[in-house]
Design an enzyme around this catalytic site. Structure first.
Site, mmCIF file in Angstrom:
data_model
loop_
_atom_site.group_PDB
_atom_site.id
_atom_site.type_symbol
_atom_site.label_atom_id
_atom_site.label_comp_id
_atom_site.label_asym_id
_atom_site.label_seq_id
_atom_site.Cartn_x
_atom_site.Cartn_y
_atom_site.Cartn_z
ATOM 1 N N SER A 120 40.097 15.933 -5.626
ATOM 2 C CA SER A 120 39.678 14.594 -6.051
ATOM 3 C C SER A 120 38.605 14.012 -5.140
ATOM 4 O O SER A 120 38.619 14.225 -3.923
ATOM 5 C CB SER A 120 40.919 13.695 -6.025
ATOM 6 O OG SER A 120 40.554 12.341 -5.969
ATOM 7 N N TYR A 133 47.842 9.290 -1.962
ATOM 8 C CA TYR A 133 47.336 10.241 -2.975
ATOM 9 C C TYR A 133 46.149 11.027 -2.424
ATOM 10 O O TYR A 133 46.113 12.262 -2.481
ATOM 11 C CB TYR A 133 46.926 9.488 -4.253
ATOM 12 C CG TYR A 133 46.133 10.345 -5.217
ATOM 13 C CD1 TYR A 133 46.758 11.351 -5.952
ATOM 14 C CD2 TYR A 133 44.753 10.167 -5.377
ATOM 15 C CE1 TYR A 133 46.020 12.161 -6.825
ATOM 16 C CE2 TYR A 133 44.017 10.966 -6.241
ATOM 17 C CZ TYR A 133 44.657 11.955 -6.962
ATOM 18 O OH TYR A 133 43.926 12.758 -7.814
#
Ligand SMILES: NC(=O)c1ccc[n+]([C@@H]2O[C@H](COP(=O)([O-])OP(=O)(O)OC[C@H]3O[C@@H](n4cnc5c(N)ncnc54)[C@H](O)[C@@H]3O)[C@@H](O)[C@H]2O)c1
Length: 329
Positions: free
Chosen positions: A133, A158
């Protein structure tokens, strides 16, 4: 049709995983998909995502957590003559929920990635593609973000879990002679998008006549990337990973290379729906980075990556999909 390669796709019931499975099946590959229907969003939406793949003769679906020790034997049995590549897309996604439940993110994104690398190793699969990501860049990197950036300071559990998973890929390559590619996806938009993501949540709110809460003044910028472009990059990476020497790991950005503000996203949705949004500006929660913007020259060079679909077009395609009840035509 005789399938050419056998590819294990984790997170196959999700937004990107289900779209990739269909693309691979259409291209003649055999797909073994794994997903545990993580309750982050509705199982019914994921079952709808899987509907088309499930009707394909070369698709096998295994409902399982990746940390389940018996999964290796189930994949082995499904693979028959063996599998060629693992594409690891399973994760608990989402920045803000990771602040509320950080340990669950470490379990799903770090422990489960190690388990998936081990699964590949036990099945003698040395080609591994991981869905990372843009959030790993944090707020300290200088835009446009390059893979060579060393100032990576993730600002949410995250993001930290995705960076940790990249490091595991790097380590399994070095220590166990695997070939790994970590693709850093930049905000993926398009049909089937997760319900928590802005394009989906804002479209739903406008259609329902609800007010949209905009964080800060709406000037946060994201490099929105159409899911079909991400699939092109993913598919190219499956060939590329086979050309890499054993024991190596490459990190590659996949971004739209055009950054837009949250307000510009809302205007694109308004145009797609021909309806006006009602906005309420609220303070920005922690965890969200100010800006994402990809340097995609490495993806262009190694994967021939060239994003085609603009945010305006992606918002229109998403709106069409949403208004048809979330069924992919
Ligand atoms: N969508 C984006 O904008 C975006 C951006 C950057 C990175 N990513 C990454 O891309 C990947 C796919 O994202 P997505 O948007 O399709 O998310 P998604 O939530 O739609 O799909 C992820 C899937 O993984 C499954 N899963 C989670 N934990 C699992 C486990 N332990 N075992 C088996 N299955 C498990 C979930 O049930 C889900 O179906 C993720 O790794 C995500 O972090 C996505």
């Amino acid at each position: 049709m005789v399938a050419t390669r056998t590819i294990v796709v984790t997170g196959v019931a999700g937004f990107i995983g289900s779209s990739l499975a269909e693309r691979l099946l259409e291209g003649g590959d055999r797909v073994i998909g794994v997903d545990n229907f993580d309750p982050f969003y509705a199982r019914a939406a994921k079952e709808l995502n899987l509907r088309r793949a499930l009707s394909h003769e070369h698709f096998t679906f295994l409902e399982s957590d990746l940390r389940e020790p018996g999964l290796v034997e189930r994949v082995r049995a499904a693979a028959g003559a063996g599998a060629d590549i693992v594409v690891h897309l399973a994760a608990k996604a989402g920045v803000r929920p990771s602040i509320a439940a950080p340990l669950a993110y470490v379990e799903a994104n770090v422990t489960a990635t190690a388990a998936t690398l081990e699964l590949a190793r036990k099945l003698n699969i040395d080609r591994f593609v991981f869905g990372s990501s843009s959030s790993v860049y944090g707020n300290a990197a200088s835009p446009p973000f390059k893979e060579s950036e060393v100032n990576l300071v993730p600002i949410s559990p995250y993001a930290a879990s995705k960076r940790a998973a990249e490091i595991l890929c790097d380590n399994w390559a070095r220590v166990f002679g695997m070939r790994c590619v970590s693709l850093r996806f930049f905000t993926v938009v398009g049909e089937r998008q997760r319900p928590d993501l802005a394009l989906h949540a804002f479209t739903r709110a406008i259609v329902d006549g609800r007010t949209i809460q905009v964080f800060g003044d709406g000037s946060m910028r994201r490099d929105f990337t159409y899911v079909g472009d991400i699939l092109n990059g993913l598919v190219s990476s499956l060939d590329f990973v086979g050309t890499m020497p054993r024991g190596t790991h490459e990190i590659i950005n996949l971004g739209g290379h055009a950054s837009a503000t949250v307000l510009e996203l809302i205007h694109a949705i308004e145009r797609a729906l021909s309806r006006e949004a009602r906005l309420e500006f609220v303070p920005r929660p922690p965890g969200d980075v100010e800006l994402t913007f990809a340097d995609i020259s490495k993806a262009q060079r190694l994967l021939g990556f060239a994003p085609q679909v603009s945010l305006t077009e992606a918002a229109q395609r998403f709106a069409n999909w949403y208004l048809q009840g979330g069924v992919t035509p």
